[in-house]
Write a protein that holds these residues in place. Structure first.
Motif, PDB file in Angstrom:
ATOM      1  N   LEU A  77       0.825  -1.209   0.000  1.00 42.61           N
ATOM      2  CA  LEU A  77       0.000   0.000   0.000  1.00 42.61           C
ATOM      3  C   LEU A  77       0.857   1.257   0.000  1.00 42.61           C
ATOM      4  O   LEU A  77       0.529   2.245  -0.661  1.00 42.61           O
ATOM      5  N   ALA A  78       1.915   1.250   0.786  1.00 40.62           N
ATOM      6  CA  ALA A  78       2.858   2.365   0.873  1.00 40.62           C
ATOM      7  C   ALA A  78       4.267   1.795   0.790  1.00 40.62           C
ATOM      8  O   ALA A  78       4.515   0.659   1.220  1.00 40.62           O
ATOM      9  N   LEU A  79       5.180   2.597   0.265  1.00 39.99           N
ATOM     10  CA  LEU A  79       6.501   2.056  -0.050  1.00 39.99           C
ATOM     11  C   LEU A  79       7.554   3.155   0.030  1.00 39.99           C
ATOM     12  O   LEU A  79       7.321   4.305  -0.355  1.00 39.99           O
ATOM     13  N   ARG A  80       8.692   2.771   0.548  1.00 42.08           N
ATOM     14  CA  ARG A  80       9.891   3.614   0.477  1.00 42.08           C
ATOM     15  C   ARG A  80      11.054   2.701   0.142  1.00 42.08           C
ATOM     16  O   ARG A  80      11.264   1.682   0.814  1.00 42.08           O
ATOM     17  N   VAL A 127       7.599   5.733   7.075  1.00 42.06           N
ATOM     18  CA  VAL A 127       8.500   5.315   8.153  1.00 42.06           C
ATOM     19  C   VAL A 127       8.048   3.934   8.627  1.00 42.06           C
ATOM     20  O   VAL A 127       7.151   3.800   9.455  1.00 42.06           O
ATOM     21  N   LEU A 128       8.691   2.896   8.096  1.00 44.81           N
ATOM     22  CA  LEU A 128       8.298   1.518   8.361  1.00 44.81           C
ATOM     23  C   LEU A 128       9.533   0.681   8.665  1.00 44.81           C
ATOM     24  O   LEU A 128      10.671   1.136   8.498  1.00 44.81           O
ATOM     25  N   GLN A 186      10.960  -0.327   2.528  1.00 51.54           N
ATOM     26  CA  GLN A 186      10.036  -0.226   3.653  1.00 51.54           C
ATOM     27  C   GLN A 186       8.636  -0.359   3.053  1.00 51.54           C
ATOM     28  O   GLN A 186       8.232   0.469   2.233  1.00 51.54           O
ATOM     29  N   ARG A 187       7.906  -1.398   3.459  1.00 47.24           N
ATOM     30  CA  ARG A 187       6.640  -1.723   2.805  1.00 47.24           C
ATOM     31  C   ARG A 187       5.507  -1.807   3.828  1.00 47.24           C
ATOM     32  O   ARG A 187       5.666  -2.397   4.901  1.00 47.24           O
ATOM     33  N   ASP A 208      -5.011  13.832   3.577  1.00 49.56           N
ATOM     34  CA  ASP A 208      -3.836  14.055   2.737  1.00 49.56           C
ATOM     35  C   ASP A 208      -2.631  13.773   3.630  1.00 49.56           C
ATOM     36  O   ASP A 208      -2.292  14.580   4.499  1.00 49.56           O
ATOM     37  N   PRO A 209      -1.957  12.638   3.451  1.00 53.68           N
ATOM     38  CA  PRO A 209      -0.987  12.179   4.465  1.00 53.68           C
ATOM     39  C   PRO A 209       0.364  12.872   4.394  1.00 53.68           C
ATOM     40  O   PRO A 209       0.898  13.131   3.322  1.00 53.68           O
ATOM     41  N   LEU A 210       0.911  13.145   5.567  1.00 54.45           N
ATOM     42  CA  LEU A 210       2.291  13.596   5.693  1.00 54.45           C
ATOM     43  C   LEU A 210       3.208  12.425   6.019  1.00 54.45           C
ATOM     44  O   LEU A 210       4.303  12.307   5.464  1.00 54.45           O
ATOM     45  N   VAL A 211       2.777  11.566   6.945  1.00 55.32           N
ATOM     46  CA  VAL A 211       3.599  10.460   7.425  1.00 55.32           C
ATOM     47  C   VAL A 211       2.749   9.199   7.521  1.00 55.32           C
ATOM     48  O   VAL A 211       1.619   9.242   8.023  1.00 55.32           O
ATOM     49  N   VAL A 212       3.290   8.092   7.029  1.00 60.15           N
ATOM     50  CA  VAL A 212       2.700   6.768   7.224  1.00 60.15           C
ATOM     51  C   VAL A 212       3.706   5.945   8.024  1.00 60.15           C
ATOM     52  O   VAL A 212       4.866   5.813   7.621  1.00 60.15           O
TER      53      VAL A 212
END
Length: 248
Positions: A77-80, A127-128, A186-187, A208-212
């Motif tokens: 869903l979110a990725l870095r 941040v994961l 980071q997933r 509207d996200p700043l941090v996940v």
């Protein structure tokens, strides 16, 4: 005739400019990190005005197409992800320097204790837990997915000074394994517990996200601060030295 600036003035000006830019960027990142604590903790967006900084926690649910992580191939869903290279630090100690990094997300939902909250825009900071997918020494062959990734990213240099050093330095570089590249991800995956910090969207239909993040607010700030504090220190030192050269 106007004389050209002296070497010390030019050096001080450049150093102060670079230090100021690094300091400003790092300070902005620190401010974003503190948003995790400044945000209002909510379980629903009901009666929350647009633009309000909020923090919601719950189980992540798919709401659109998943992202595919470039190194592992996993859906998320979110990725870095980042490509890092082992180099000498200013203190002459080996460390990993980021060569290329990207973070983002597709729209998804967070099921809280009260309702479902939509995360409607790409995340600015992810941040994961970090997964080191591969570590490739100089001369090593990266896995197929990583090799194809590197071929498509023009901003990622194929070789650097540390991967192809002068012959006189090669024994030292080899001993310290300088030039080694590390590929990390980071997933965030569906059904994982996440915390999202952001502002209520203007049309009041989501965040509207700043941090996940996948950890507590305090741990999130500490993770983010590791990079930001180093940047603030380096930027402040460079700015101070540059101003000292100019005015002392």
């Amino acid at each position: 005739m106007v004389s050209a600036p002296s070497g010390s003035v030019l050096f001080g000006s450049v150093l102060a400019l670079i230090g100021g830019l690094v300091l400003a960027f790092s300070a902005r990142y620190v401010w974003r990190a503190t948003a995790v604590r400044r945000a209002r903790k909510v379980s629903s967006l009901a009666d929350t005005p647009p633009g309000t900084l909020v923090r919601v926690s719950g189980t992540a649910k798919q709401a659109s197409d998943l992202l595919t992580a470039p190194f592992s191939g996993q859906d998320c869903l979110a990725l870095r992800y980042a490509v890092e290279e082992r180099r000498l630090s200013p203190g002459l100690l080996p460390w990993f320097v980021t060569l290329h990094e990207t973070a983002g997300s597709n729209p998804f939902r967070v099921r809280t204790s009260e309702t479902v909250v939509d995360v409607v825009a790409p995340a600015r900071t992810v941040v994961l837990d970090r997964d080191v997918v591969a570590t490739v020494p100089v001369g090593g062959d990266p896995p197929g997915r990583i090799a194809r990734f590197e071929e498509t990213i023009a901003a990622l240099p194929e070789t650097t000074f540390w991967r192809d050093p002068p012959s006189i330095l090669r024994p030292l570089v080899a001993t310290l394994t300088l030039g080694t590249r590390r590929y990390t991800e980071q997933r965030a995956v569906p059904d994982e517990d996440l915390t999202v910090v952001g502002r209520v969207a203007d049309d009041d239909d989501g965040i509207d996200p700043l941090v996940v993040s996948d950890t507590t607010p305090t741990a999130t700030i500490l993770r983010m601060a590791k990079t930001a504090v180093a940047g603030v220190a380096i930027g402040g030192l460079s700015l101070g030295v540059g101003l000292a050269v100019l005015f002392l």
